[in-house]
Each structure stands twice: as structure tokens, then as C-alpha cells.
Enzyme design. Structure first.
Site, PDB file in Angstrom:
ATOM      1  CG  PHE A   1      -1.945   1.185   1.383  1.00 39.79           C
ATOM      2  CD1 PHE A   1      -3.527   0.920   0.946  1.00 39.79           C
ATOM      3  CD2 PHE A   1      -1.604   2.556   2.421  1.00 39.79           C
ATOM      4  CE1 PHE A   1      -3.839   1.484   1.014  1.00 39.79           C
ATOM      5  CE2 PHE A   1      -2.273   2.747   2.537  1.00 39.79           C
ATOM      6  CZ  PHE A   1      -3.416   3.055   2.302  1.00 39.79           C
TER       7      PHE A   1
ATOM      8  CG  LEU B   1      -1.092   7.740   1.558  1.00 43.75           C
ATOM      9  CD1 LEU B   1      -2.213   8.577   0.251  1.00 43.75           C
ATOM     10  CD2 LEU B   1      -1.935   7.156   2.624  1.00 43.75           C
TER      11      LEU B   1
ATOM     12  CG  ASP C   1     -11.546   3.373   9.186  1.00 43.71           C
ATOM     13  OD1 ASP C   1     -10.413   4.510   9.844  1.00 43.71           O
ATOM     14  OD2 ASP C   1     -12.226   4.551   8.577  1.00 43.71           O
TER      15      ASP C   1
ATOM     16  CB  ILE D   1      10.233  -8.286  34.636  1.00 43.50           C
ATOM     17  CG1 ILE D   1       8.951  -6.924  34.531  1.00 43.50           C
ATOM     18  CG2 ILE D   1      10.532  -9.085  35.047  1.00 43.50           C
ATOM     19  CD1 ILE D   1       7.792  -7.240  34.899  1.00 43.50           C
TER      20      ILE D   1
ATOM     21  N   GLY E   1      19.371  -6.087  33.628  1.00 40.24           N
ATOM     22  CA  GLY E   1      20.584  -5.380  32.670  1.00 40.24           C
ATOM     23  C   GLY E   1      20.094  -6.697  31.439  1.00 40.24           C
TER      24      GLY E   1
ATOM     25  CD  GLU F   1      -1.759  -0.349   8.869  1.00 37.20           C
ATOM     26  OE1 GLU F   1      -3.108  -0.188   8.334  1.00 37.20           O
ATOM     27  OE2 GLU F   1      -1.067  -0.909   8.123  1.00 37.20           O
TER      28      GLU F   1
ATOM     29  CD  GLU G   1       0.913  12.722  17.594  1.00 39.89           C
ATOM     30  OE1 GLU G   1       1.727  11.221  17.616  1.00 39.89           O
ATOM     31  OE2 GLU G   1       1.173  12.429  19.330  1.00 39.89           O
TER      32      GLU G   1
END
Ligand SMILES: Cc1cc2nc3c(=O)[nH]c(=O)nc-3n(C[C@H](O)[C@H](O)[C@H](O)COP(=O)(O)OP(=O)(O)OC[C@H]3O[C@@H](n4cnc5c(N)ncnc54)[C@H](O)[C@@H]3O)c2cc1C
Ligand SMILES: Cc1cc2nc3c(=O)[nH]c(=O)nc-3n(C[C@H](O)[C@H](O)[C@H](O)COP(=O)(O)OP(=O)(O)OC[C@H]3O[C@@H](n4cnc5c(N)ncnc54)[C@H](O)[C@@H]3O)c2cc1C
Lengths: 379, 263
Positions: free
Chosen positions: A123, A125, A240, A337, A340, A363, A367
Site C-alpha cells: 500500500f 500512500l 480504518d 523486569i 540488565g 497507519e 495524534e
């Protein structure tokens, strides 16, 4: 109201979990280290019907529901978020727009290959100057006889490495702003198409992200998806739905990190006791598990609303906003947890932490999700 | 070709086992169940034979209601139908009774080959397949690592692993073959397979419909009575010997002699 998964959904969950444990887990660190695209794994998921989940059976797909899709993506992500996003983008952004907006000829031509996983979809965009503001795309397409000629530079493209088909959004009429954007199905063997640089990333290394360039790239005019000017609508619809996939990926990351943390906390001895006996660790684990459940229910709810055919933009945005936040927080606490050791590549939580961050970005950033949610409320 | 696969639902080996209060059986309350891993090889072998010769793969299981889930997993892998023998009277059946019950169900079905797992990972006897062959009056090969079936010549050839090498064996079919883990790579159920599995026919049988007397099965009909079960002793935590290699090796040797007493 029923909180139980169906028998089929339970079997799918077990099957994908089993596959991920046995076939992906042994090599995931190596794929991450080498930033190698796991194409063989995707092909095998294709054999299992996971690469065409929502494609109707008459085009070779599984015809499954959206909750099943979320389950499969989560189970993959628990073991390897890179594989999960490759599957999610292929399904939601590569296949589903063709199912929803394609002509009968386009469906017959593309869907069987995509459903089988023998062909991979992507896709396109985002451009250098059009990210959150997707309507600002500068790429163009112009009709020349029976062909469109596409010129565009797309970046940060998931699945670029393996893609056979790209769904590209470019301007067919600049005057009309976002209403002048159109979507095109461009095979990656089209003349004028080339792949650009491979990005070096913070996480999801095995999900190879690349530039895709279209230079006087010619495609038959039948490859227009929907009508001219429908592109923005198609892209938003796809995103969506894709957000449910990214949200499920985020839940998987969090659950995978928690599972590791729980096991480790019972084994690691300090001050003569397993660290799981310390209340500070117990509370962290309790909070992690609670947050994950909250996120997962939002994902299932969004999937449920989509399955019922209702408007689901707000629900999908909420699921992604919450789940991505949970993924980042839980994977960070999992590193904590592990102490190191958690900071070392030898242990898996370091990778979950690196992989988690992207779910707040692609996607639609967090914000942008808040914009989608508040717009629905303030309409 | 009519292919029968006997399969058993067993506790997932990834789950820690606890014993019940009486220490005679395992506590089943928190257990998740899977298809016996060896039976997955048997199912895969059956599906491959069907792909080669056509026909049908029928799954046969004896077990409580929950065993339906295991049957559906096999159906999702691609088997055509199932036979589910379930009856409270069967509880406590020993291996011979299990084989008798399976044989009673199988006698009413057409079959060219019967495939079993080499062993069930829970009770771990490996007796059911051979006993079944005996009861059906047909030959058997156990622990097959390869299997070729010639449907025209009506024979099956299989390889077994023996001490230091391999043994090839041929039997006329019908025969019982039990599957060893190297036989093949079982396929994962596909999503369309999972969605179809629920609608595939499963024939439910109980003791009466098999024409068996309830007193001949279950604990009552079994010659072997379980006395008790126990878990293996808990492994003690390991010990790390600190220090330079030479010193540490000396200390290790001392410990092996003085404490573990194996040197
Ligand atoms: C690994 C990876 C894979 C990707 N895969 C794909 C893909 O397959 N296909 C594709 O098309 N794209 C893909 N993308 C692109 C991704 O969708 C964009 O990066 C994302 O939408 C953000 O755009 P941007 O990077 O240009 O950030 P910008 O839009 O420049 O955002 C910068 C910051 O400003 C904030 N911001 C922007 N606008 C507003 C506003 N109006 N109000 C408040 N804050 C705002 C953002 O939230 C962010 O914090 C991928 C990106 C990455 C990193
Ligand atoms: C609740 C319960 C109570 C029991 N009580 C007793 C008891 O009182 N006395 C006793 O001796 N044993 C008892 N058993 C054990 C039971 O008899 C054995 O599980 C059974 O006989 C199979 O033996 P196995 O698991 O060793 O199978 P194996 O012989 O190791 O299995 C080999 C193959 O045989 C086939 N097979 C085995 N079992 C079945 C099945 N049920 N349906 C279909 N195919 C099958 C499969 O192909 C399998 O791979 C009990 C089991 C249970 C669950």
C-alpha cells in the site's frame, strides 16, 4: 453478550500459535539481526489461508470474519511482530480494498494470487512531504490513450521487498485537492517501476521497509481502482480496517513481552528469592496484564463492529491508540523486569521494546487517532 | 482407497502435570488437550495417501466429549469424516479393551489401511496399534519412518529404525501401520479447513451401538488395574562452581567424588 470465541476462532488461535512457536520462533532473532524479509514464512501462511483472510472463497480466500483476522495477527505478533505486520498490511491494505472497490475483472485477476500468498500486496500512500497529511501527495497519474502514466516517489513502504502488486495513491486532478486523488493497482513488473533504498530502522527489522519509485510507469487504464477521485476515500477506508490489524499487532507485542517477563521473573533469583516474590514485580505484572486485556477487548470490539457492518472508524482508532500505548509501556516494563539482561539482544524483550514503538506511528500516528476519535465525538 | 486413522486426544506436553488427590490419575482440571503428536504423523500419512489414490480418510477416536475437539483438528487438516466412540462405561479401559473397542468400530467400516501413532504421549504404552492389528486379524508394522503403499499390488512397504540401522518391511494390505515421528511433516490446519471442519460428519458411537457388553469395557472389563501414579522427583537447583578454571575443575572433581559419589 458473549465473551467466548467460537470453536473455529479457538482452533485458528491454537493453529497460528502453534505455527508461530514451531516455525517462526526458532529463526526470529536471526531474521531481525539480518533485517531479512521472511518471504518463505509468508508463503506458508498463504497455504494456511492466512494471506487472504477476508477474501471470499470464490476468489480463493478464506472468507473469515474480522475477529479471526485480529486473532491471527495477534498470535503471529506474540512471536514476531515483523511477520504480523507483513500479514496485516497484505490483508487489510493489499487485498481488502480490491475486494471492496475492485471490478469483477480486477478481483478475478488479482485476488486468487494474493489469497494464496504466492503474490504479496502493499500500500503506497506516504511520500516524503505527505505523511499524516496524506492529501498532500504530489505523485501524479495521467491518461495516455489506453494507459495511465504514473510518476511518484513513495517511501516507508511495508512489504516493498516482496510485493508483486502495489496499490498506489496519486493525483489525477490537482485542482480538486484530496478529491483529485486516485488509487491504482500497479504490478511491480510494470515498466518504469523500481525499488529504492532499504531503510535502517529502530525495530521490526524483518519487515523490510523501502522506497518505491514510479517513473513514467505505464499501466493499463483498467488498473484504476474505483473511479478517478475515489482514491482518498479508498485509502481512508483501508486504513480504518488496517488499524484493527496494527492494534492486534500491538496487543501481540505486549502479550509476547508479558509472557517472557512472567517466565523470567519466576526463574531469576535475587536476594535468595525469585524476583516474582517481590511486590514491585507482582504489581507491574498485574498492571501489564490488565492493560493488555483492556486493549484486546477494544480490538475485538472494533472487529465486532466491522463484522456487523457498522461504522467502525472511531472504534478502530480507539483500539489502535490504546493498544499501541500498551505495547510500548508493557514492553518497556518487560525490559525492566529482565534488568540488565533485558537490555541485551540475547534476550527477546529488547526486540519487543524496539518493535513496539512503530505501532504508535504507522497507519496513522497516535495524534491522528485522537483526531479521528474526537471528530466522531464532536461532530 | 479407504484410509482409517486412529487418534487419541492427550494432554498438551507443554503443560505441567499434577496428580489428583488419590494419586491414581492425573488432575485434568487445568489441562489443555491436543491431538497425540504421533497421530498427527498418521493423519498426514493418510492425507498423502488420499492425495495419491483418492478415497477417504476417516478418523476414529475413543474418548470423552472433549475429544471432539481433537477430531475437528484432524478434520481441519483435511480428513473427511470421524467416528467418535464415547461412553461413560469406557472410563478406566486398559489398552486391550481400548483396542477391542476400536476394533469393534472399525469392523463395520470399509478399510484398506489403518494408521495409528507409534505411541500416545500420555499413557505411553504403544500397545493399541499392535493389539488392534491382532484383533482385526491383519499384519502390522510399528514405528514406520517411511511408508509406501501400492494400492494395485495391495501391499505396503515401510522402514523401521532398529539398533544401528534401518529395516525395510513389506506387508499385504489391509494392515495396521503405526507412525514414528520422522514419517513426514504434518500440515497445519488451514483456515478454510478449520471453517469446514464443523460441518464434516462425525458418527457418534457408544458401547451399546458397537454391540458390546458394558461389563466387558471400562475398568470392569480391564485386566490391568492402575495401582498409583507418581511424579518424577523434583530436580534440585544446579550449582555453579566459581573461580579459575583449574581450581574450579579440582573442586568439581572433589564434589563428584565426595558428594555425588560417581567417581
Ligand atoms: C516502518 C514504517 C512502515 C510504514 N509503512 C507504510 C506503508 O506500507 N505505506 C504507507 O503509505 N506508509 C507507510 N508508513 C508511513 C507512515 O504511515 C507515516 O510515517 C505516518 O503516517 C506518519 O507520517 P510522517 O512520518 O510523515 O510524520 P508526520 O506526519 O511528519 O508527523 C510528525 C509528527 O507530527 C504529528 N502531527 C502531524 N500532523 C498533526 C496534526 N494535525 N495534529 C497533531 N499532530 C500532528 C504526528 O503525529 C507526528 O508526531 C510507514 C512508516 C514506517 C516508519
Ligand atoms: C480416564 C482414564 C482412565 C484410564 N484408566 C486406565 C485403567 O484403569 N487401566 C489401564 O490400564 N489404563 C487406563 N487408562 C489408559 C488407557 O487405557 C490408555 O490410554 C489407552 O489404552 C491407550 O493406551 P496408550 O495411551 O498407551 O496408547 P498407545 O498404545 O501408546 O497409543 C498408540 C496409538 O494407538 C491409537 N490409540 C490409542 N488410544 C486410542 C483411543 N482412545 N482412541 C483412538 N486411538 C487410540 C493412537 O493411534 C495412538 O497413537 C486410562 C486412561 C484414561 C484417560
Amino acid at each position: 453478550m458473549d465473551f467466548d470465541l467460537s470453536d473455529e476462532q479457538k482452533m485458528l488461535k491454537r493453529t497460528v500459535r502453534d505455527f508461530a512457536e514451531k516455525e517462526i520462533k526458532p529463526t526470529r532473532a536471526e531474521f531481525d539481526e539480518k533485517a531479512e524479509y521472511p518471504i518463505e514464512i509468508l508463503r506458508r501462511l498463504g497455504d494456511m489461508g492466512i494471506m487472504g483472510m477476508a477474501i471470499p472463497p470464490e476468489y480463493g480466500g478464506s472468507g473469515a470474519d474480522v475477529i479471526s483476522y485480529a486473532i491471527a495477527v495477534e498470535e503471529l505478533s506474540k512471536i514476531d511482530p515483523s511477520v504480523a505486520v507483513a500479514v496485516s498490511v497484505h490483508n487489510s491494505l493489499g487485498c481488502d480494498p480490491i475486494v471492496k472497490f475492485g471490478t469483477e475483472e480486477q478481483k478475478k485477476k488479482w485476488l486468487p494470487g494474493l489469497a494464496s500468498g504466492k503474490k504479496i500486496g502493499c500500500f503506497c500512500l506516504t511520500e516524503p512531504d505527505a505523511g499524516s497529511d496524506a492529501a498532500a501527495v504530489k505523485g501524479t497519474a495521467r491518461l495516455d490513450g489506453d494507459e495511465y502514466i504514473i510518476n511518484a516517489r513513495k517511501q516507508f513502504i511495508t512489504n516493498a521487498a516482496g510485493a508483486d502488486l502495489s496499490l498506489v495513491f496519486v493525483m489525477t486532478d490537482k485542482e480538486k485537492g484530496y478529491k483529485g486523488i486516485s488509487g491504482f493497482l500497479v504490478p511491480t513488473d510494470a515498466p518504469g517501476f523500481s525499488r529504492g533504498k532499504k531503510e535502517k530502522k529502530m525495530g521490526i527489522h524483518a519487515s523490510v521497509t523501502m522506497e518505491m519509485n514510479y517513473e513514467d510507469c505505464r499501466i493499463p487504464k483498467e488498473n484504476l481502482l474505483g473511479e478517478e477521485g475515489d482514491g482518498f476515500k479508498i485509502a481512508l477506508w483501508a486504513l480504518d480496517a488496517g488499524r484493527i490489524g496494527v492494534a492486534a499487532q500491538a496487543v501481540g507485542i505486549a502479550q509476547g513481552a508479558l509472557n517472557e517477563a512472567v517466565a523470567y521473573s519466576k526463574e531469576r533469583i535475587q536476594f535468595g528469592k525469585p524476583i516474582s516474590s517481590f511486590q514491585a514485580i507482582q504489581w507491574m505484572i498485574a498492571d501489564m496484564a490488565t492493560e493488555i486485556d483492556a486493549a484486546r477487548f477494544l480490538v475485538y470490539r472494533a472487529a465486532y463492529v466491522k463484522d456487523k457492518g457498522g461504522r467502525f472508524s472511531k472504534e478502530a482508532a480507539m483500539a489502535k491508540l490504546k493498544a499501541s500505548d500498551v505495547a510500548v509501556n508493557v514492553s518497556r516494563d518487560a525490559v525492566q523486569i529482565f534488568g540488565g539482561y533485558g537490555y541485551m539482544r540475547e534476550y527477546p524483550v529488547e526486540r519487543y521494546y524496539r518493535d513496539a514503538k512503530i505501532t504508535e506511528i504507522y497507519e496513522g500516528t497516535s495524534e491522528i487517532q485522537r483526531m479521528v476519535i474526537s471528530r466522531a465525538l464532536l461532530r | 482407497m479407504n484410509i482409517l486413522v486412529c487418534m487419541k486426544q492427550v494432554p498438551d506436553t507443554a503443560i505441567a502435570i499434577r496428580l489428583d488427590a488419590e494419586q491414581k490419575s492425573i488432575d485434568r482440571s487445568e489441562i489443555t488437550y491436543v491431538v497425540n503428536p504421533f497421530d498427527e504423523y498418521a493423519i498426514e500419512a493418510g492425507l498423502q495417501l488420499k492425495e495419491k489414490y483418492g478415497g477417504e480418510v476417516t478418523l476414529v477416536t475413543m474418548g470423552p466429549d472433549r475429544a471432539d475437539e481433537a477430531l475437528r483438528t484432524g478434520l481441519a487438516m483435511g480428513a473427511d469424516k470421524g467416528v467418535h466412540i464415547s461412553d461413560p462405561a469406557l472410563e478406566g479401559s486398559d489398552t486391550l479393551v481400548t483396542a477391542k473397542v476400536l476394533a469393534a468400530a472399525i469392523k463395520g467400516l470399509p478399510y484398506d489401511i489403518v494408521l495409528c501413532g507409534k505411541v500416545a504421549t500420555d499413557d505411553n504404552t504403544g500397545q493399541v496399534g499392535p493389539a488392534l492389528a491382532e484383533l482385526l486379524g491383519i499384519p502390522h508394522i510399528s514405528g514406520a519412518t517411511t511408508l509406501e503403499v501400492d494400492d494395485d499390488a495391495k501391499k505396503a512397504t515401510a522402514t523401521r529404525e532398529v539398533e544401528g540401522g534401518f529395516m525395510r518391511m513389506e506387508v499385504p494390505i489391509p494392515a495396521v501401520i503405526t507412525a514414528e515421528k520422522d514419517l513426514n511433516a504434518p500440515r497445519y490446519p488451514s483456515l478454510p479447513g478449520i471453517m469446514k471442519a464443523k460441518t464434516k460428519p462425525v458418527d457418534k458411537k457408544d458401547v451399546a451401538s458397537l454391540g458390546m457388553d458394558p461389563s466387558s469395557v471400562g475398568l470392569a472389563g480391564s485386566k490391568i488395574q492402575p495401582m498409583g501414579m507418581s511424579l518424577p522427583p523434583v530436580r534440585e537447583a544446579g550449582r555453579i562452581i566459581e573461580g579459575e578454571a583449574e581450581e574450579a575443575a579440582k573442586e568439581l572433581a572433589r564434589l563428584l567424588r565426595a558428594e555425588v559419589k560417581i567417581l
